[in-house]
Design a protein around this motif. Structure first.
Motif, PDB file in Angstrom:
ATOM      1  N   LEU A 172       0.929  -1.159  -0.048  1.00  0.00           N
ATOM      2  CA  LEU A 172       0.111   0.157  -0.048  1.00  0.00           C
ATOM      3  C   LEU A 172       0.859   1.237  -0.083  1.00  0.00           C
ATOM      4  O   LEU A 172       0.449   2.485  -0.424  1.00  0.00           O
ATOM      5  N   ASP A 173       2.055   1.067   0.455  1.00  0.00           N
ATOM      6  CA  ASP A 173       2.891   2.161   0.384  1.00  0.00           C
ATOM      7  C   ASP A 173       4.406   2.050  -0.554  1.00  0.00           C
ATOM      8  O   ASP A 173       5.254   2.988  -0.210  1.00  0.00           O
ATOM      9  N   GLY A 174       4.277   1.210  -1.147  1.00  0.00           N
ATOM     10  CA  GLY A 174       5.639   0.820  -1.956  1.00  0.00           C
ATOM     11  C   GLY A 174       5.598  -0.354  -2.729  1.00  0.00           C
ATOM     12  O   GLY A 174       4.726  -1.083  -2.771  1.00  0.00           O
ATOM     13  N   VAL A 175       6.784  -0.755  -2.849  1.00  0.00           N
ATOM     14  CA  VAL A 175       7.017  -2.101  -3.703  1.00  0.00           C
ATOM     15  C   VAL A 175       8.092  -3.006  -3.082  1.00  0.00           C
ATOM     16  O   VAL A 175       8.975  -2.426  -2.119  1.00  0.00           O
ATOM     17  N   GLY A 176       8.339  -4.295  -3.646  1.00  0.00           N
ATOM     18  CA  GLY A 176       9.166  -4.952  -2.734  1.00  0.00           C
ATOM     19  C   GLY A 176      10.667  -4.663  -3.143  1.00  0.00           C
ATOM     20  O   GLY A 176      11.030  -4.234  -4.062  1.00  0.00           O
ATOM     21  N   ARG A 177      11.349  -4.838  -1.867  1.00  0.00           N
ATOM     22  CA  ARG A 177      12.833  -4.691  -2.252  1.00  0.00           C
ATOM     23  C   ARG A 177      13.422  -5.729  -3.009  1.00  0.00           C
ATOM     24  O   ARG A 177      12.978  -7.058  -3.044  1.00  0.00           O
ATOM     25  N   PRO A 178      14.324  -5.583  -3.652  1.00  0.00           N
ATOM     26  CA  PRO A 178      15.087  -6.533  -4.867  1.00  0.00           C
ATOM     27  C   PRO A 178      16.334  -7.046  -4.276  1.00  0.00           C
ATOM     28  O   PRO A 178      16.911  -7.870  -5.297  1.00  0.00           O
ATOM     29  N   ASP A 179      16.714  -6.874  -3.048  1.00  0.00           N
ATOM     30  CA  ASP A 179      18.089  -7.305  -2.862  1.00  0.00           C
ATOM     31  C   ASP A 179      18.343  -8.649  -1.994  1.00  0.00           C
ATOM     32  O   ASP A 179      19.514  -9.060  -1.553  1.00  0.00           O
ATOM     33  N   LEU A 180      17.294  -9.298  -1.342  1.00  0.00           N
ATOM     34  CA  LEU A 180      17.166  -9.992  -0.440  1.00  0.00           C
ATOM     35  C   LEU A 180      17.890 -11.266  -0.838  1.00  0.00           C
ATOM     36  O   LEU A 180      18.359 -12.172  -0.093  1.00  0.00           O
ATOM     37  N   GLU A 181      17.572 -11.734  -2.128  1.00  0.00           N
ATOM     38  CA  GLU A 181      17.987 -13.123  -2.727  1.00  0.00           C
ATOM     39  C   GLU A 181      19.157 -13.002  -3.403  1.00  0.00           C
ATOM     40  O   GLU A 181      19.965 -14.078  -2.861  1.00  0.00           O
ATOM     41  N   ARG A 182      19.818 -12.081  -3.994  1.00  0.00           N
ATOM     42  CA  ARG A 182      21.200 -12.086  -4.615  1.00  0.00           C
ATOM     43  C   ARG A 182      22.148 -11.008  -4.111  1.00  0.00           C
ATOM     44  O   ARG A 182      23.070 -10.684  -4.632  1.00  0.00           O
TER      45      ARG A 182
END
Length: 383
Positions: free
Chosen positions: A257-267
């Motif tokens: 509701l206030d943003g998007v998922g972060r992309p750094d937790l897997e790689r």
């Protein structure tokens, strides 16, 4: 434990916050612990004063002066409710109306609430929320069957009981992705209810080490009279799938509701740009093509989010498209935004991922301790 003259239970404190009562919280943990994770919410006035200052104040007779700016009654908080119990007593001796939060922040992390979500499908849905971390989960009930989406291990028995209360057998426990902020409950629920554990097929590429049913893009899981449809939505992680039931989208850690998922937790940082680009494609080529009136039910809510009149954390897709600046950026700007605005990673995220893949078996209490703290799975909107 209910409210007494000397203590208040975490559930009771949560009820007061939910009713919009003004709540004063005195947190006596260290500053870094407070800044990383503390009790928040509408009407909450939370301040941090370390325990040592109360030791000094007791000697000097100035205890009441330390809390002059806090409205009474004051709820005193520490990690486990021991130091705060002593300080609450010290405050009462000084004439201040103060109570201890029983079990401290550990107790706060065990608060778990649920409300019904009305959707336009042959299903009833409960939205679960954990105020300590902002985690959201969902129970889908149709006919005499039920499925739980993104369950937490700490509350495995709760889902089984809630399904039974609605005359349904819990037949499926479904994770949308390999979580990094909390220990998954899919195996615990499956064991407790003799249900099937489901994960996205891409979890195998990440090293899945236990037997589970796998689903992929376009698959439909039948629960009673309802279909749970999977839509592959890489970006937060490579394997993530959002789930759709009728006009409701369980958006997991893709869209909040206030943003998007972060992309750094897997790689890590090195692979964050590629996954951020995948996330942009997911949002613009898959999710935003859905009808504007699609009800978005995310996997987390943040401090800035407010529940609606029905006490639910949901929004219409069209409203999010209009409201969130991140959804109107071009691809290059979005990638830059997603990798340059990252909060600290969730505590113990590598250990939690290993546990959720079945590569590290954590006892229940260790699992609970590992996930204490904020989820930090979102990139907050730029607006």
């Amino acid at each position: 434990m209910a409210t007494t003259d000397e203590s208040i239970s975490p559930d009771r404190l949560y009820e007061r916050i939910e009713r919009g009562e003004g709540v004063s919280v005195l947190d006596v943990r260290d500053r870094d612990e407070f800044e990383a994770w503390h009790i928040d919410g509408d009407g909450v006035d939370a301040v941090q004063i370390p325990e040592m200052r109360f030791v000094q104040a007791e000697i000097q007779g100035t205890t009441a002066d330390l809390v002059d700016d806090l409205a009474e009654p004051i709820t005193v908080v520490c990690a486990r409710g021991r130091a705060s119990d002593e300080i609450a007593g010290q405050l009462r001796d000084a004439g201040v109306d103060a109570v201890n939060l029983a079990e401290g922040m550990n107790g706060w992390a065990r608060v778990y609430d649920a409300d019904e979500l009305a959707i336009d499908a042959d299903a009833e849905v409960l939205q679960y929320r954990r105020p300590a971390s902002g985690c959201l989960g969902y129970l889908v009930v149709s006919g005499d069957e039920a499925a739980v989406i993104d369950p937490l291990r700490a509350f495995a028995g709760r889902y089984v009981a809630d399904a039974e209360d609605r005359g349904a057998d819990l037949v499926a426990a479904v994770d949308t992705h390999v979580h990094a902020d909390h220990v998954s409950g899919v195996r615990a629920v499956a064991d407790a209810a003799d249900a099937a554990a489901w994960l996205p097929a891409g979890a195998e590429d990440r090293g899945l080490a236990f037997e589970a049913n796998l689903y992929e893009d376009g698959d439909r899981l039948r629960v009673g009279d309802a279909d749970i449809e999977a839509i592959h939505a890489p970006g937060h992680t490579s394997e993530l799938c959002v789930l759709r039931v009728g006009g409701t989208l369980f958006s997991a850690d893709t869209l909040f509701l206030d943003g998007v998922g972060r992309p750094d937790l897997e790689r890590g940082a090195d692979g964050a740009r590629d996954l951020a680009a995948d996330l942009y494609d997911t949002l613009h080529e898959r999710l935003l093509d859905l009808p504007d009136d699609t009800l978005v039910a995310p996997g987390h809510y943040g401090d800035a989010d407010e529940a609606g009149e029905d006490d639910l954390f949901t929004a219409r897709l069209g409203d999010l498209a209009d409201r969130l600046d991140a959804l109107s950026m071009d691809r290059e700007s979005f990638v830059e935004f997603a990798v340059e605005n990252l909060s600290p990673r969730p505590a113990n995220h590598e250990q939690i991922v290993a546990a959720n893949l079945g590569r590290d078996e954590l006892p229940d209490e260790e699992a609970f301790e590992a996930e204490l703290g904020p989820n930090n799975c979102a990139v907050a909107d730029a607006g």
